[in-house]
Design a protein around this motif. Sequence first.
Motif, PDB file in Angstrom:
ATOM      1  N   LYS A 164      11.106   6.177  -4.498  1.00  0.00           N
ATOM      2  CA  LYS A 164       9.928   6.969  -4.845  1.00  0.00           C
ATOM      3  C   LYS A 164       8.802   6.027  -5.204  1.00  0.00           C
ATOM      4  O   LYS A 164       9.039   4.903  -5.650  1.00  0.00           O
ATOM      5  CB  LYS A 164      10.236   7.866  -6.053  1.00  0.00           C
ATOM      6  N   CYS A 165       7.585   6.505  -5.017  1.00  0.00           N
ATOM      7  CA  CYS A 165       6.424   5.688  -5.352  1.00  0.00           C
ATOM      8  C   CYS A 165       6.396   5.443  -6.861  1.00  0.00           C
ATOM      9  O   CYS A 165       6.488   6.396  -7.636  1.00  0.00           O
ATOM     10  CB  CYS A 165       5.159   6.417  -4.911  1.00  0.00           C
ATOM     11  N   PRO A 166       6.292   4.176  -7.295  1.00  0.00           N
ATOM     12  CA  PRO A 166       6.264   3.922  -8.742  1.00  0.00           C
ATOM     13  C   PRO A 166       4.984   4.409  -9.410  1.00  0.00           C
ATOM     14  O   PRO A 166       4.927   4.517 -10.621  1.00  0.00           O
ATOM     15  CB  PRO A 166       6.372   2.399  -8.841  1.00  0.00           C
ATOM     16  N   PHE A 167       3.980   4.749  -8.630  1.00  0.00           N
ATOM     17  CA  PHE A 167       2.732   5.227  -9.247  1.00  0.00           C
ATOM     18  C   PHE A 167       2.720   6.754  -9.358  1.00  0.00           C
ATOM     19  O   PHE A 167       2.554   7.293 -10.432  1.00  0.00           O
ATOM     20  CB  PHE A 167       1.511   4.735  -8.463  1.00  0.00           C
ATOM     21  N   CYS A 168       2.927   7.458  -8.206  1.00  0.00           N
ATOM     22  CA  CYS A 168       2.811   8.926  -8.243  1.00  0.00           C
ATOM     23  C   CYS A 168       4.168   9.619  -8.119  1.00  0.00           C
ATOM     24  O   CYS A 168       4.242  10.835  -8.210  1.00  0.00           O
ATOM     25  CB  CYS A 168       1.865   9.405  -7.148  1.00  0.00           C
ATOM     26  N   ARG A 169       5.225   8.826  -7.917  1.00  0.00           N
ATOM     27  CA  ARG A 169       6.617   9.327  -7.811  1.00  0.00           C
ATOM     28  C   ARG A 169       6.877  10.232  -6.612  1.00  0.00           C
ATOM     29  O   ARG A 169       7.861  10.963  -6.591  1.00  0.00           O
ATOM     30  CB  ARG A 169       7.045  10.025  -9.105  1.00  0.00           C
ATOM     31  N   TYR A 224       0.861  -1.190   0.000  1.00  0.00           N
ATOM     32  CA  TYR A 224       0.000   0.000   0.000  1.00  0.00           C
ATOM     33  C   TYR A 224       0.890   1.230   0.000  1.00  0.00           C
ATOM     34  O   TYR A 224       1.880   1.281   0.725  1.00  0.00           O
ATOM     35  CB  TYR A 224      -0.892  -0.003   1.252  1.00  0.00           C
ATOM     36  N   ARG A 225       0.547   2.219  -0.840  1.00  0.00           N
ATOM     37  CA  ARG A 225       1.305   3.475  -0.867  1.00  0.00           C
ATOM     38  C   ARG A 225       0.453   4.587  -0.282  1.00  0.00           C
ATOM     39  O   ARG A 225      -0.586   4.940  -0.853  1.00  0.00           O
ATOM     40  CB  ARG A 225       1.707   3.814  -2.314  1.00  0.00           C
ATOM     41  N   SER A 226       0.919   5.129   0.843  1.00  0.00           N
ATOM     42  CA  SER A 226       0.088   6.145   1.499  1.00  0.00           C
ATOM     43  C   SER A 226       0.224   7.516   0.838  1.00  0.00           C
ATOM     44  O   SER A 226      -0.466   8.459   1.216  1.00  0.00           O
ATOM     45  CB  SER A 226       0.409   6.221   2.993  1.00  0.00           C
ATOM     46  N   CYS A 227       1.118   7.633  -0.183  1.00  0.00           N
ATOM     47  CA  CYS A 227       1.203   8.891  -0.939  1.00  0.00           C
ATOM     48  C   CYS A 227      -0.045   9.058  -1.806  1.00  0.00           C
ATOM     49  O   CYS A 227      -0.705  10.096  -1.772  1.00  0.00           O
ATOM     50  CB  CYS A 227       2.462   8.902  -1.800  1.00  0.00           C
ATOM     51  N   CYS A 228      -0.373   7.992  -2.568  1.00  0.00           N
ATOM     52  CA  CYS A 228      -1.499   8.093  -3.510  1.00  0.00           C
ATOM     53  C   CYS A 228      -2.625   7.123  -3.157  1.00  0.00           C
ATOM     54  O   CYS A 228      -3.662   7.116  -3.819  1.00  0.00           O
ATOM     55  CB  CYS A 228      -1.005   7.822  -4.931  1.00  0.00           C
TER      56      CYS A 228
HETATM   57 ZN   LIG Z   1       2.169   7.123  -4.663  1.00  0.00          ZN
END
Ligand SMILES: [Zn+2]
Length: 268
Positions: free
Chosen positions: A83-88, A54-58
Motif C-alpha cells: 500500500k502507498c505509505p502516504f495515502c494507503r 512516484y506514487r500515482s495514487c496520490c
Molecule cells: Zn498514495
Amino acid sequence: MSTSDVDGLCENLEGCKLDAEKKISDEELFKQPPLEDCPICFLRMPLFNTGIKYRSCCGKMICSGCCFAPVYDDRGNKVDNQKCPFCRAPHPRTEEEAVEMLMGRFEVNDPLAIYNHGNYCRDGKCGYSQDYKKALELWHRAAELGYAVAYNNIGYAYYNGKGVKVDKEKAGYYYELSAMGGNVRARYNLGAKEEEQGNKDRALKHHMVAARSGLSESVKKIQMLYSDGHVTKDDYMKALRLYQEYLSEIKSVQRDKAAAYSDRFRYY
Ligand SMILES: [Zn+2]
Ligand SMILES: [Zn+2]
C-alpha cells in the motif's frame, strides 16, 4: 499537419511566453534551485533515481526509506505494505491498473502525470497514437505546473527537430529553464556544452550547482577540470564540500536499511 503548424506551437500555447528578447540573466541561471524534502520523513530527497518513487495514487514523490518502511494502521497494527505509505491506497497490480491510476492523476492536473502522458504521445505507447505536437503541448503544461524535467524534453525536440523545426537557440533556452527548475541532468549538459565551447568558468559554475544538488558526475567533472589546470584546488575542494553537505542531508538509517535490502532502493 505541416511543419509550420507545429512551429507556431510555442507562441500559440497559452502561458508559454518564450521571448527571444528576454534573456535569462546569469544571476537567475546560476542560482541554486530549491531542494525537495520527502513528505513523510521530511528529510531531503535523494537525487539517485532508485532513491525516490512516484506514487500515482496520490501523486507524491516518496523516498526509498519511507517506501520500504512498514506501514501501520490507526491502531498501530502493521499492515500489508503493498500500500502507498502516504495515502494507503493499494499499489496497482497490473500495467493497465497503473496507467488507469496515472490517468486519474492526469484529470486532477498532476504535472508528472501530464508529463508521462506526453511521453506516451511521443512514443505512441499505452494506447496513444504517436503525436509529437500533442506531446509538446503536454510537456509545456507539465513544465508550467512545475515539473521542470518537461522543459528538457522540449529543449531536446528543438535541438533535434522533433515535431518542430531545429532551433538550437530555443533548445538552449528550454535546457536553461529545466536546469533552473532543478533538473540536474539539464544542468550537467549545460556545463558540458560550455566546456566544449571553451568557457571553463561557466562550465565550473554549472557543475558547482549540480554538485550541491547531489550530482556526483559533476564533482568528477570539476576534478577533471582541476587536473587539467582549468580550475583551482579551492574550487575542487568546494565541490567536494558541497557534495558532502548534500550527502549528510539525505542519509538516514531507514534509507540505509532499504538500500541494504535491495538495489531497487539504492539512494546514492
Ligand atoms: Zn498514495
Ligand atoms: Zn521519506
